[in-house]
Motif scaffolding. Sequence first.
Motif, PDB file in Angstrom:
ATOM      1  N   THR A  11      27.383   6.769  -1.278  1.00 29.55           N
ATOM      2  CA  THR A  11      27.378   6.647  -2.733  1.00 29.55           C
ATOM      3  C   THR A  11      27.979   7.875  -3.408  1.00 29.55           C
ATOM      4  O   THR A  11      27.986   8.981  -2.861  1.00 29.55           O
ATOM      5  CB  THR A  11      25.949   6.457  -3.265  1.00 29.55           C
ATOM      6  N   ARG A 173      30.668  -3.726  -2.090  1.00 32.97           N
ATOM      7  CA  ARG A 173      30.700  -2.831  -3.250  1.00 32.97           C
ATOM      8  C   ARG A 173      29.353  -2.826  -3.958  1.00 32.97           C
ATOM      9  O   ARG A 173      28.812  -3.880  -4.290  1.00 32.97           O
ATOM     10  CB  ARG A 173      31.807  -3.240  -4.210  1.00 32.97           C
ATOM     11  N   ARG A 175      27.293  -1.245  -7.273  1.00 32.53           N
ATOM     12  CA  ARG A 175      27.498  -0.616  -8.584  1.00 32.53           C
ATOM     13  C   ARG A 175      26.206  -0.758  -9.390  1.00 32.53           C
ATOM     14  O   ARG A 175      25.780  -1.881  -9.688  1.00 32.53           O
ATOM     15  CB  ARG A 175      28.656  -1.269  -9.331  1.00 32.53           C
ATOM     16  N   ALA A 177      24.215   1.052 -12.877  1.00 31.62           N
ATOM     17  CA  ALA A 177      24.355   1.976 -14.006  1.00 31.62           C
ATOM     18  C   ALA A 177      23.142   1.850 -14.920  1.00 31.62           C
ATOM     19  O   ALA A 177      22.614   0.763 -15.132  1.00 31.62           O
ATOM     20  CB  ALA A 177      25.633   1.695 -14.794  1.00 31.62           C
ATOM     21  N   THR A 191      25.118   6.731 -13.132  1.00 32.36           N
ATOM     22  CA  THR A 191      25.786   5.660 -12.415  1.00 32.36           C
ATOM     23  C   THR A 191      25.748   5.929 -10.921  1.00 32.36           C
ATOM     24  O   THR A 191      25.725   7.085 -10.483  1.00 32.36           O
ATOM     25  CB  THR A 191      27.257   5.498 -12.856  1.00 32.36           C
ATOM     26  N   ARG A 193      27.773   4.370  -7.454  1.00 31.45           N
ATOM     27  CA  ARG A 193      28.780   3.489  -6.871  1.00 31.45           C
ATOM     28  C   ARG A 193      28.882   3.788  -5.389  1.00 31.45           C
ATOM     29  O   ARG A 193      28.755   4.949  -4.980  1.00 31.45           O
ATOM     30  CB  ARG A 193      30.139   3.672  -7.545  1.00 31.45           C
TER      31      ARG A 193
END
Length: 252
Positions: A11, A173, A175, A177, A191, A193
């Motif tokens: 990450t 993936r 993600r 936030a 965030t 990712r």
Amino acid sequence: MTAPVPSLVYTRIHHARRAPVEHAFAYRSLTWLVDVDDLPVLPRGLRWAARFRADDHFPEESWPGQTLRGRLDAHLADVGAPAIDGRVTALLSPRVAGYVFNPLSVFWCHDRVGRLRCVIAEVHNTYGGRHCYLVYPDVRGRAEVDKQFYVSPFNDVSGRYRLAVPEPDAAGRVRVAIALDRPGQPPFTATLRGAARPATTRAVLRAQLRAPLAPWLVALRIRVHGIRLWARGLHIHPRPRPSVPTRKGHVR
């Protein structure tokens, strides 16, 4: 279709504060994507690198032999939410060298035909406390919820969170936030990712070279940046008395 589990997730985490002082930082770390009903158990000589314990999650009291699924079910019952009868995947950090620190764990809860029913965002602070936010995201994975838990000494418990917690996709993936909105102030944002990769034994060994002792370093970074903010004169909000039992990160 979502990412396979169990997976290692490398990450990149970014935090940004714009008021009353500007402060931003980013760092790389490591977490896992797992099925709560089938938690990984590493070979004996490698278990120091990742050990999953049910009582590291959810605020309710635990008992010997309780599973992570059992703890999740108990939490949903405690808050009056419907039971989940399908798969639950989670983004979380295991214990590494006997220590765990999960600033944020995310549980994606499905029904028996695979539809996403709800998401639990579990927040831990550096004082050993934890709190779960149960949300029902829209099709883009977005939800809002009032802040209820003391996380940072530089923020009180006012404000409202905007969350983006879409499920990890088939390409791996990830993600996530979070933005904290408060009247008259710009949002505080965080965030995460990353990319999920199969958790083979070789990958776990390689991870300790690429992101060694991840939870130890995350906790250290938070404290270092807290000292920097304090040195810049940021006001400290007293910590309220805990309303739920707290846990320590070290093995008891």
